[in-house]
Design a protein around this motif. Structure first.
Motif, PDB file in Angstrom:
ATOM      1  N   HIS A 232       0.825  -1.210   0.000  1.00 22.02           N
ATOM      2  CA  HIS A 232       0.000   0.000   0.000  1.00 22.02           C
ATOM      3  C   HIS A 232       0.860   1.261   0.000  1.00 22.02           C
ATOM      4  CE1 HIS A 232      -3.317  -2.714   1.011  1.00 22.02           C
ATOM      5  NE2 HIS A 232      -2.487  -3.262   1.873  1.00 22.02           N
ATOM      6  N   SER A 233       2.138   1.087  -0.207  1.00 20.27           N
ATOM      7  CA  SER A 233       3.073   2.210  -0.111  1.00 20.27           C
ATOM      8  C   SER A 233       2.735   3.335  -1.074  1.00 20.27           C
ATOM      9  CB  SER A 233       4.506   1.717  -0.369  1.00 20.27           C
ATOM     10  OG  SER A 233       5.420   2.781  -0.383  1.00 20.27           O
ATOM     11  N   ALA A 234       2.429   3.008  -2.315  1.00 18.69           N
ATOM     12  CA  ALA A 234       2.158   4.042  -3.315  1.00 18.69           C
ATOM     13  C   ALA A 234       0.938   4.868  -2.925  1.00 18.69           C
ATOM     14  CB  ALA A 234       1.955   3.408  -4.687  1.00 18.69           C
ATOM     15  N   ILE A 235      -0.101   4.197  -2.437  1.00 19.41           N
ATOM     16  CA  ILE A 235      -1.324   4.901  -2.044  1.00 19.41           C
ATOM     17  C   ILE A 235      -1.059   5.805  -0.844  1.00 19.41           C
ATOM     18  CG2 ILE A 235      -3.617   4.564  -1.031  1.00 19.41           C
ATOM     19  CD1 ILE A 235      -3.883   2.070  -2.795  1.00 19.41           C
ATOM     20  N   ALA A 253       2.632  10.092   7.964  1.00 18.34           N
ATOM     21  CA  ALA A 253       4.095  10.161   8.064  1.00 18.34           C
ATOM     22  C   ALA A 253       4.633   8.940   8.803  1.00 18.34           C
ATOM     23  CB  ALA A 253       4.515  11.445   8.771  1.00 18.34           C
ATOM     24  N   VAL A 254       3.985   8.563   9.894  1.00 15.94           N
ATOM     25  CA  VAL A 254       4.402   7.363  10.628  1.00 15.94           C
ATOM     26  C   VAL A 254       4.163   6.122   9.774  1.00 15.94           C
ATOM     27  CG1 VAL A 254       4.004   5.961  12.685  1.00 15.94           C
ATOM     28  CG2 VAL A 254       3.958   8.453  12.856  1.00 15.94           C
ATOM     29  N   ALA A 255       3.039   6.101   9.058  1.00 10.27           N
ATOM     30  CA  ALA A 255       2.722   4.950   8.207  1.00 10.27           C
ATOM     31  C   ALA A 255       3.771   4.762   7.115  1.00 10.27           C
ATOM     32  CB  ALA A 255       1.340   5.132   7.589  1.00 10.27           C
ATOM     33  N   MET A 256       4.299   5.845   6.591  1.00 10.94           N
ATOM     34  CA  MET A 256       5.328   5.739   5.556  1.00 10.94           C
ATOM     35  C   MET A 256       6.571   5.043   6.087  1.00 10.94           C
ATOM     36  SD  MET A 256       4.773   9.471   3.792  1.00 10.94           S
ATOM     37  CE  MET A 256       6.167   9.437   2.691  1.00 10.94           C
ATOM     38  N   GLY A 257       6.850   5.245   7.356  1.00  6.59           N
ATOM     39  CA  GLY A 257       7.959   4.507   7.951  1.00  6.59           C
ATOM     40  C   GLY A 257       7.682   3.024   7.993  1.00  6.59           C
ATOM     41  N   GLU A 262      11.796   2.384  -0.453  1.00  8.69           N
ATOM     42  CA  GLU A 262      12.699   3.484  -0.763  1.00  8.69           C
ATOM     43  C   GLU A 262      11.913   4.747  -1.115  1.00  8.69           C
ATOM     44  OE1 GLU A 262      16.329   5.528  -1.308  1.00  8.69           O
ATOM     45  OE2 GLU A 262      15.677   3.773  -0.171  1.00  8.69           O
ATOM     46  N   THR A 263      10.785   4.568  -1.778  1.00  4.41           N
ATOM     47  CA  THR A 263       9.945   5.713  -2.116  1.00  4.41           C
ATOM     48  C   THR A 263       9.451   6.409  -0.856  1.00  4.41           C
ATOM     49  OG1 THR A 263       9.220   4.638  -4.160  1.00  4.41           O
ATOM     50  CG2 THR A 263       7.878   6.454  -3.338  1.00  4.41           C
ATOM     51  N   SER A 264       9.059   5.617   0.127  1.00  2.00           N
ATOM     52  CA  SER A 264       8.580   6.187   1.383  1.00  2.00           C
ATOM     53  C   SER A 264       9.707   6.908   2.108  1.00  2.00           C
ATOM     54  CB  SER A 264       7.999   5.086   2.270  1.00  2.00           C
ATOM     55  OG  SER A 264       6.823   4.553   1.713  1.00  2.00           O
ATOM     56  N   ARG A 265      10.899   6.307   2.098  1.00  2.00           N
ATOM     57  CA  ARG A 265      12.036   6.956   2.751  1.00  2.00           C
ATOM     58  C   ARG A 265      12.312   8.318   2.127  1.00  2.00           C
ATOM     59  NH1 ARG A 265      17.147   8.277   2.357  1.00  2.00           N
ATOM     60  NH2 ARG A 265      17.289   7.558   0.206  1.00  2.00           N
ATOM     61  N   LYS A 266      12.332   8.366   0.809  1.00  2.00           N
ATOM     62  CA  LYS A 266      12.595   9.626   0.116  1.00  2.00           C
ATOM     63  C   LYS A 266      11.504  10.652   0.414  1.00  2.00           C
ATOM     64  CE  LYS A 266      15.285   7.718  -3.726  1.00  2.00           C
ATOM     65  NZ  LYS A 266      15.321   7.480  -5.197  1.00  2.00           N
ATOM     66  N   GLY A 267      10.268  10.170   0.517  1.00  2.00           N
ATOM     67  CA  GLY A 267       9.166  11.073   0.835  1.00  2.00           C
ATOM     68  C   GLY A 267       9.310  11.677   2.218  1.00  2.00           C
ATOM     69  N   LEU A 268       9.776  10.883   3.173  1.00  2.00           N
ATOM     70  CA  LEU A 268       9.968  11.381   4.533  1.00  2.00           C
ATOM     71  C   LEU A 268      11.137  12.360   4.603  1.00  2.00           C
ATOM     72  CD1 LEU A 268       9.345   8.094   6.544  1.00  2.00           C
ATOM     73  CD2 LEU A 268       7.894  10.124   6.505  1.00  2.00           C
ATOM     74  N   VAL A 269      12.204  12.059   3.867  1.00  2.00           N
ATOM     75  CA  VAL A 269      13.343  12.984   3.840  1.00  2.00           C
ATOM     76  C   VAL A 269      12.918  14.319   3.234  1.00  2.00           C
ATOM     77  CG1 VAL A 269      15.622  13.410   2.861  1.00  2.00           C
ATOM     78  CG2 VAL A 269      15.070  11.153   3.774  1.00  2.00           C
ATOM     79  N   LYS A 290      12.694   6.242  11.601  1.00  2.00           N
ATOM     80  CA  LYS A 290      13.335   5.240  12.459  1.00  2.00           C
ATOM     81  C   LYS A 290      13.407   3.877  11.781  1.00  2.00           C
ATOM     82  CE  LYS A 290      12.353   7.235  17.004  1.00  2.00           C
ATOM     83  NZ  LYS A 290      11.699   7.032  18.331  1.00  2.00           N
ATOM     84  N   ALA A 291      12.565   3.669  10.787  1.00  2.00           N
ATOM     85  CA  ALA A 291      12.556   2.382  10.088  1.00  2.00           C
ATOM     86  C   ALA A 291      13.684   2.277   9.066  1.00  2.00           C
ATOM     87  CB  ALA A 291      11.214   2.184   9.383  1.00  2.00           C
ATOM     88  N   TYR A 292      14.453   3.340   8.894  1.00  2.00           N
ATOM     89  CA  TYR A 292      15.459   3.362   7.840  1.00  2.00           C
ATOM     90  C   TYR A 292      16.849   3.668   8.403  1.00  2.00           C
ATOM     91  CZ  TYR A 292      11.174   3.822   5.114  1.00  2.00           C
ATOM     92  OH  TYR A 292       9.928   3.629   4.581  1.00  2.00           O
ATOM     93  N   ASN A 293      17.844   3.403   7.598  1.00  2.00           N
ATOM     94  CA  ASN A 293      19.224   3.714   7.949  1.00  2.00           C
ATOM     95  C   ASN A 293      19.387   5.230   8.078  1.00  2.00           C
ATOM     96  OD1 ASN A 293      21.994   3.804   8.233  1.00  2.00           O
ATOM     97  ND2 ASN A 293      22.426   3.325   6.080  1.00  2.00           N
ATOM     98  N   LEU A 294      20.033   5.652   9.146  1.00  2.00           N
ATOM     99  CA  LEU A 294      20.169   7.084   9.413  1.00  2.00           C
ATOM    100  C   LEU A 294      21.160   7.774   8.475  1.00  2.00           C
ATOM    101  CD1 LEU A 294      19.694   9.602  11.223  1.00  2.00           C
ATOM    102  CD2 LEU A 294      21.518   8.745  12.718  1.00  2.00           C
ATOM    103  N   THR A 295      22.198   7.085   8.057  1.00  2.00           N
ATOM    104  CA  THR A 295      23.326   7.718   7.371  1.00  2.00           C
ATOM    105  C   THR A 295      22.931   8.548   6.145  1.00  2.00           C
ATOM    106  OG1 THR A 295      24.828   6.004   8.163  1.00  2.00           O
ATOM    107  CG2 THR A 295      25.550   7.300   6.265  1.00  2.00           C
ATOM    108  N   PRO A 296      22.055   8.062   5.254  1.00  2.00           N
ATOM    109  CA  PRO A 296      21.753   8.859   4.052  1.00  2.00           C
ATOM    110  C   PRO A 296      21.080  10.197   4.340  1.00  2.00           C
ATOM    111  CG  PRO A 296      21.100   6.566   3.752  1.00  2.00           C
ATOM    112  CD  PRO A 296      21.417   6.730   5.208  1.00  2.00           C
ATOM    113  N   HIS A 297      20.425  10.331   5.473  1.00  2.00           N
ATOM    114  CA  HIS A 297      19.746  11.597   5.768  1.00  2.00           C
ATOM    115  C   HIS A 297      20.240  12.198   7.087  1.00  2.00           C
ATOM    116  CE1 HIS A 297      17.218   8.158   7.094  1.00  2.00           C
ATOM    117  NE2 HIS A 297      17.111   8.843   8.215  1.00  2.00           N
ATOM    118  N   TYR A 298      21.440  11.820   7.480  1.00  2.00           N
ATOM    119  CA  TYR A 298      22.004  12.289   8.753  1.00  2.00           C
ATOM    120  C   TYR A 298      22.106  13.813   8.798  1.00  2.00           C
ATOM    121  CZ  TYR A 298      25.510  12.920  12.461  1.00  2.00           C
ATOM    122  OH  TYR A 298      26.189  13.328  13.586  1.00  2.00           O
TER     123      TYR A 298
END
Length: 681
Positions: A232-235, A253-257, A262-269, A290-298
């Motif tokens: 359901h990520s796209a929706i 926003a929490v649901a995207m986590g 990857e699309t959700s991560r980019k959307g949150l960033v 919190k569901a993703y690696n911190l380094t790319p958006h540190y």
């Protein structure tokens, strides 16, 4: 008042006698006759209505039953509504009869009350009384209430039946809400299905469905556990990007986590880079990350550490604490030393550095501990002091400093230190760090736990109850003696220390290998004061002066009269003057009114929960009573930063903020209630 004497039979008899006299006084006046007995009109000057509300307050269910079939609809409604607040009773049969009442408000109250029991056997009667013949949609509100009540009581098969209904049209707002509430309430009970998730995905898609329905669906995606949202990520992403409603957007926003894509991560960033977003959306976007690696958006997270809303800055620091790594630990230490950041952000960063430096980085950890101990000596703020103790406790070698903090004069510091011991015991490197000195540490901690339990401070006892008998404290070849726990239990004052009492009872049961006991609910010991309510009108407000500014509250007197009377009484007596907002959770609540300042304070009485189904935590600025379970409320209250429907039916709502939400949003832990004045504009 000691627990033993509080529950003596003589006391029960005395209370019963006083209650009988009290009620007879209340009903001495004859109520005015109503011209139309089918109208529901709440009038707190009506002596019969007062009597029914008093029966609710005293939980006299047999007396309430006598009014369930009265010819006056108002009396039937009040008696039926009362069971929604009592929850624990054996009157289901007579409530089921009210599902057939001629007045819809009574039927709705009955459905809600049956749902409040949480008992699966209620779902059959609710399903049977769903109005399938309502082809004109005259009774949408009732059917919606039945659907939500089934969500609190039904099984998974019924969930799939409800979720599979797709014939409700966008204009069928109440039925759609009922369906969505049902699926959501199921999720809060840990019951989900792909059918339910699919239906919520349909409801959140686009703007075809009403905003309230989409909001419930968004809350489902935020709160439901153990569901796969990746399909359901796209929706969800599309709904987040196109949504203007802040309450919906923050949930998504929490649901995207939880989507994990990857699309959700980019959307949150992209969201946390948007300085125009409401701070509450930013907080939840950071939580989603919190569901993703911190380094790319540190670097993006670092940029928020000095955000003008401290809740955002704290949440960013929390993300570094939970998702950081060893490679960047030295940077966390550098950032923690930056005095331009708020103290609550710096202490979180110190915790992050402590956590992510391996235990053998002795020089780095030594430097951090030096910073923290020097800061401790320089501060008199108990909330900062407690945060520093939490940071020190991230290094188990600092156990002695933590134990010493339990002697601090301020309860918040002492309680925080006690709570920090659990983290020390459960540190992943505990066995390596104390490989040679483990027995000595065990002896020290066991002795200290016993001493503190015997001293009986309610905050410390409550927190230590969670670690007494911990496997890391077991000494081989030595049989522990937990007799001091019974001594501690007897020494607690009830109902003042009811939360600690229940936590300690649970600890004793755990140690003895027994099931967790039911929580004790205090006997009624603080009858509602109708004299106070005689002075309250619909325009009565509370003016809360704080160190941040003024907050104005409007009361729900007709829906939570006992709570309103208690709050007004405490306010007029100056009880709240000088009390702290001891708890501030970003994008959730601010909480105050604790006489100790640590959340374990109360007075030696409790009031009943008042949980009418017509009140929801459906918007920001709802004012509720903090509790340790139903009917344990006393002095502590909170204000919500946002809609929090997972609290519905569990925490009394007695007021709402009518002015000063900007102050609420800026409130910080430790801020002070200067005064509360009750006024009639």
């Amino acid at each position: 008042m000691p627990f033993i004497s509080f529950y003596m039979n003589g006391m029960k008899q005395w209370i019963s006698g006083v209650v009988a006299i009290w009620i007879s006084c209340i009903v001495a006046c004859v109520p005015a006759e109503k011209e139309d007995l089918t109208d529901i009109t709440i009038d707190l000057t009506d002596s019969i209505q007062r009597k029914i509300i008093t029966y609710q307050d005293l939980q006299m269910t047999d007396s309430l039953v006598e009014w369930l079939d009265h010819e006056d609809a108002t009396y039937r409604f009040l008696a039926t509504r009362a069971f929604g607040s009592i929850t624990e009773h054996e009157k289901a049969d007579v409530l089921i009869e009210r599902l057939g009442d001629e007045i819809e408000e009574v039927r709705i109250a009955a459905a809600y009350a049956l749902g409040q029991t949480g008992k699966e056997e209620m779902s059959g009667a609710l399903i049977e009384n769903f109005d399938n013949q309502d082809t004109t949609l005259t009774h949408q509100a009732y059917n919606a209430a039945v659907l939500e009540a089934i969500g609190k009581t039904g099984d998974k098969a019924t969930l799939d039946l409800i979720a599979s209904v797709t014939t409700y049209k966008p204009k069928d707002t109440l039925l759609l809400e009922g369906q969505a509430w049902a699926i959501y309430r199921y999720a809060l009970r840990g019951i989900t299905s792909e059918t339910g998730t699919e239906r919520m995905s349909e409801l959140i898609k686009g703007s075809i469905f009403p905003g309230d329905v989409r909001w419930i669906a968004a809350n489902y995606f935020m709160r439901a556990k153990d569901i796969d949202l990746s399909p359901h990520s796209a929706i969800i992403n599309s709904a987040f990007n196109n949504e203007d409603d802040v309450d919906i957007k923050m949930c998504l926003a929490v649901a995207m986590g939880k989507c994990g894509t990857e699309t959700s991560r980019k959307g949150l960033v992209a969201a946390i880079r948007n300085s125009e977003l409401d701070y509450r959306v930013l907080c939840n976007a950071l939580r989603g990350l919190k569901a993703y690696n911190l380094t790319p958006h540190y670097s993006d997270v670092i940029d928020l550490l000095d955000h003008n809303n401290v809740s955002v800055a704290q949440t960013a620091a929390d993300l570094i604490y939970t998702n950081g790594n060893t490679e960047e630990a030295n940077d966390y230490k550098r950032l923690a030393r930056d005095t331009s950041y708020h103290w609550s952000v710096r202490t979180r960063l110190y915790r992050a550095a402590q956590t992510h430096f391996p235990f053998y980085y002795s020089l780095s950890k030594g430097a951090i501990n030096w910073d923290l101990t020097n800061w401790l000596r320089d501060t008199k703020d108990p909330y900062l002091y407690g945060a520093l103790i939490q940071a020190l406790a991230e290094d188990p070698k600092n156990y002695n400093e933590v134990l010493q903090a339990m002697d601090h004069e301020h309860p918040y510091v002492a309680t925080t230190a006690a709570a920090s011991l659990k983290g020390i015991l459960e540190h992943p490197e505990f066995d390596y760090i104390f490989s040679t000195g483990r027995r000595r540490l065990q002896l020290i901690m066991n002795q200290r736990i016993e001493e503190e339990m015997q001293e009986g401070d309610p905050g410390i006892v409550a927190e230590l109850s969670q670690i007494v008998g911990h496997p890391k404290l077991e000494i081989p070849g030595r049989e522990p003696d937990y007799g001091y726990l019974d001594t501690a239990l007897i020494s607690l004052n009830l109902p003042e220390h009811i939360e600690t009492y229940n936590m300690l009872k649970a600890a004793i049961a755990r140690i003895n290998g027994e099931p967790e006991p039911e929580k004790r609910v205090p006997l009624v010991n603080h009858p509602m004061d109708w004299g106070i309510l005689d002075q309250v009108t619909d325009s009565t407000i509370a003016v809360v002066e704080t160190t941040r500014g003024t907050i104005m509250l409007s009361f729900y007197t007709k829906k939570a009269p006992a709570t309103v009377a208690n709050f007004i009484d405490l306010s007029k007596r100056g009880f709240y003057d000088g009390k702290n907002f001891h708890r501030v959770v970003p994008n959730f609540v601010i909480q105050g009114g604790c006489p100790r300042g640590d959340g374990y304070g109360s007075l030696n009485y409790t009031i009943r929960s008042e949980l009418p189904g017509s009140l929801r935590y459906s918007q920001s600025g709802m004012v509720g009573m903090a509790s340790a379970g139903n009917h344990t409320e006393c002095t502590q209250w909170f204000v919500t930063h946002c809609a929090t429907p997972h609290l519905d039916g569990n925490y009394t709502i007695f007021a709402r903020v009518t002015d000063g939400m900007d102050v609420v949003h800026q409130m910080e832990q430790g801020d002070v209630i200067q005064s509360i004045k009750i006024k009639k504009p």
